[in-house]
Scaffold this motif. Sequence first.
Motif, PDB file in Angstrom:
ATOM      1  N   ALA A  34      -9.469  11.943   5.971  1.00  0.00           N
ATOM      2  CA  ALA A  34     -10.330  10.584   6.135  1.00  0.00           C
ATOM      3  C   ALA A  34     -11.910  11.246   6.313  1.00  0.00           C
ATOM      4  N   ASP A  35     -12.040  12.268   6.853  1.00  0.00           N
ATOM      5  CA  ASP A  35     -13.677  12.832   6.815  1.00  0.00           C
ATOM      6  C   ASP A  35     -13.491  14.413   6.213  1.00  0.00           C
ATOM      7  N   PRO A  36     -13.722  14.598   4.918  1.00  0.00           N
ATOM      8  CA  PRO A  36     -13.845  15.881   4.393  1.00  0.00           C
ATOM      9  C   PRO A  36     -15.123  16.395   4.612  1.00  0.00           C
ATOM     10  N   ALA A  37     -16.245  15.612   4.746  1.00  0.00           N
ATOM     11  CA  ALA A  37     -17.543  16.183   4.946  1.00  0.00           C
ATOM     12  C   ALA A  37     -17.637  17.121   5.710  1.00  0.00           C
ATOM     13  N   ILE A  38     -18.362  18.127   5.480  1.00  0.00           N
ATOM     14  CA  ILE A  38     -18.744  19.169   6.792  1.00  0.00           C
ATOM     15  C   ILE A  38     -19.381  18.668   7.495  1.00  0.00           C
ATOM     16  N   GLY A  39     -20.497  17.962   7.618  1.00  0.00           N
ATOM     17  CA  GLY A  39     -21.376  17.335   8.507  1.00  0.00           C
ATOM     18  C   GLY A  39     -21.004  16.370   9.060  1.00  0.00           C
ATOM     19  N   PRO A  41     -19.572  13.313  11.833  1.00  0.00           N
ATOM     20  CA  PRO A  41     -19.758  13.292  13.382  1.00  0.00           C
ATOM     21  C   PRO A  41     -18.483  13.674  13.992  1.00  0.00           C
ATOM     22  N   ALA A  42     -17.259  13.145  13.334  1.00  0.00           N
ATOM     23  CA  ALA A  42     -15.835  13.715  14.201  1.00  0.00           C
ATOM     24  C   ALA A  42     -15.760  15.341  14.046  1.00  0.00           C
ATOM     25  N   LEU A  43     -16.342  16.059  13.167  1.00  0.00           N
ATOM     26  CA  LEU A  43     -16.135  17.471  13.137  1.00  0.00           C
ATOM     27  C   LEU A  43     -17.454  17.968  14.079  1.00  0.00           C
ATOM     28  N   ARG A  44     -18.573  17.576  14.088  1.00  0.00           N
ATOM     29  CA  ARG A  44     -19.528  17.813  14.918  1.00  0.00           C
ATOM     30  C   ARG A  44     -19.220  17.645  16.504  1.00  0.00           C
ATOM     31  N   SER A  45     -18.483  16.512  16.854  1.00  0.00           N
ATOM     32  CA  SER A  45     -18.103  16.026  18.073  1.00  0.00           C
ATOM     33  C   SER A  45     -16.988  17.463  18.558  1.00  0.00           C
ATOM     34  N   LEU A  46     -15.980  17.538  17.415  1.00  0.00           N
ATOM     35  CA  LEU A  46     -14.847  18.357  17.714  1.00  0.00           C
ATOM     36  C   LEU A  46     -15.355  19.924  18.133  1.00  0.00           C
ATOM     37  N   MET A  47     -16.652  20.150  17.366  1.00  0.00           N
ATOM     38  CA  MET A  47     -17.459  21.515  17.344  1.00  0.00           C
ATOM     39  C   MET A  47     -17.842  21.517  18.883  1.00  0.00           C
ATOM     40  N   ARG A  48     -18.740  20.528  19.365  1.00  0.00           N
ATOM     41  CA  ARG A  48     -19.162  20.571  20.657  1.00  0.00           C
ATOM     42  C   ARG A  48     -18.232  20.616  21.567  1.00  0.00           C
ATOM     43  N   ARG A  49     -16.969  19.764  21.558  1.00  0.00           N
ATOM     44  CA  ARG A  49     -15.960  20.044  22.491  1.00  0.00           C
ATOM     45  C   ARG A  49     -15.709  21.594  22.839  1.00  0.00           C
ATOM     46  N   GLN A  50     -15.181  21.985  21.469  1.00  0.00           N
ATOM     47  CA  GLN A  50     -14.665  23.479  21.613  1.00  0.00           C
ATOM     48  C   GLN A  50     -15.711  24.397  21.907  1.00  0.00           C
ATOM     49  N   LEU A  51     -17.151  24.130  21.845  1.00  0.00           N
ATOM     50  CA  LEU A  51     -18.035  25.037  22.525  1.00  0.00           C
ATOM     51  C   LEU A  51     -18.080  24.935  23.986  1.00  0.00           C
ATOM     52  N   ARG A  52     -18.094  23.545  24.293  1.00  0.00           N
ATOM     53  CA  ARG A  52     -18.194  23.360  25.964  1.00  0.00           C
ATOM     54  C   ARG A  52     -16.804  24.040  26.541  1.00  0.00           C
ATOM     55  N   LEU A  53     -15.600  23.782  25.848  1.00  0.00           N
ATOM     56  CA  LEU A  53     -14.316  24.627  26.388  1.00  0.00           C
ATOM     57  C   LEU A  53     -14.732  26.100  26.255  1.00  0.00           C
ATOM     58  N   ARG A 113      -5.378  20.734  21.996  1.00  0.00           N
ATOM     59  CA  ARG A 113      -5.529  19.281  22.596  1.00  0.00           C
ATOM     60  C   ARG A 113      -6.853  18.763  21.888  1.00  0.00           C
ATOM     61  N   ASN A 114      -7.764  19.659  21.966  1.00  0.00           N
ATOM     62  CA  ASN A 114      -8.853  18.908  21.525  1.00  0.00           C
ATOM     63  C   ASN A 114      -8.805  18.618  20.008  1.00  0.00           C
ATOM     64  N   GLU A 115      -8.112  19.701  19.377  1.00  0.00           N
ATOM     65  CA  GLU A 115      -8.014  19.417  17.836  1.00  0.00           C
ATOM     66  C   GLU A 115      -7.086  18.295  17.553  1.00  0.00           C
ATOM     67  N   ARG A 116      -6.096  18.269  18.437  1.00  0.00           N
ATOM     68  CA  ARG A 116      -5.046  17.113  18.114  1.00  0.00           C
ATOM     69  C   ARG A 116      -5.863  15.519  18.687  1.00  0.00           C
ATOM     70  N   ASP A 117      -6.366  15.801  19.831  1.00  0.00           N
ATOM     71  CA  ASP A 117      -7.306  14.297  20.143  1.00  0.00           C
ATOM     72  C   ASP A 117      -8.325  13.992  18.777  1.00  0.00           C
ATOM     73  N   ARG A 120      -6.489  12.407  16.210  1.00  0.00           N
ATOM     74  CA  ARG A 120      -6.071  11.145  16.410  1.00  0.00           C
ATOM     75  C   ARG A 120      -7.154  10.284  16.377  1.00  0.00           C
ATOM     76  N   ASP A 121      -8.420  10.443  16.943  1.00  0.00           N
ATOM     77  CA  ASP A 121      -9.521   9.801  17.083  1.00  0.00           C
ATOM     78  C   ASP A 121      -9.982   9.378  15.514  1.00  0.00           C
ATOM     79  N   THR A 122      -9.777  10.145  14.510  1.00  0.00           N
ATOM     80  CA  THR A 122     -10.281   9.821  13.318  1.00  0.00           C
ATOM     81  C   THR A 122      -9.504   8.865  12.575  1.00  0.00           C
ATOM     82  N   GLY A 123      -8.413   8.274  13.181  1.00  0.00           N
ATOM     83  CA  GLY A 123      -7.318   7.219  12.814  1.00  0.00           C
ATOM     84  C   GLY A 123      -6.383   7.552  11.787  1.00  0.00           C
ATOM     85  N   ASP A 124      -5.942   9.058  11.655  1.00  0.00           N
ATOM     86  CA  ASP A 124      -4.890   9.470  10.985  1.00  0.00           C
ATOM     87  C   ASP A 124      -3.553   8.908  11.404  1.00  0.00           C
ATOM     88  N   PRO A 125      -2.955   7.925  10.987  1.00  0.00           N
ATOM     89  CA  PRO A 125      -1.821   7.334  11.538  1.00  0.00           C
ATOM     90  C   PRO A 125      -0.714   8.374  12.080  1.00  0.00           C
TER      91      PRO A 125
END
Length: 131
Positions: A34-39, A41-53, A113-117, A120-125
């Motif tokens: 769904a989102d192959p682009a490097i930049g 928003p979903a990927l940036r959100s995941l990176m922020r969550r992983q950094l926070r973790l 869990r962050n990766e699974r979420d 799921r949030d990007t809409g992959d059924p």
Amino acid sequence: MSAPGTPRREVVTGAPRAPRPAHGPARPARTHPADPAIGSPALRSLMRRQLRLGLGTFALLLALLGPLPLAFAALPDPATRPGSAAVVWAVLGVAVYPVLVLIGRWYVVRAERNERDSVRDTGDPAGRAGR
């Protein structure tokens, strides 16, 4: 030439062989369809969550194991009480490792869990990322 009595050196040569293939077929890298682009928003959100973790896990590690030098300094001198050295060795040699394993396991579970979420949030059924 060579001195008498020493064995003669021989060089064995052969035709170069092709490198062996790796065990099994090469698996492609996981990509999100769904989102192959490097930049994205979903990927940036995941990176922020992983950094926070990661920072939270490091803070937990510091909070649990950081005070150990202060605790060891509060123990009596090993020259006057030989048992205090045994306490230090028991804590550093035995008790610290289960704590490290538990923190590491907690981190891995949360990161997955962050990766699974994120998937799921990007809409992959199907809930999978391009496997």
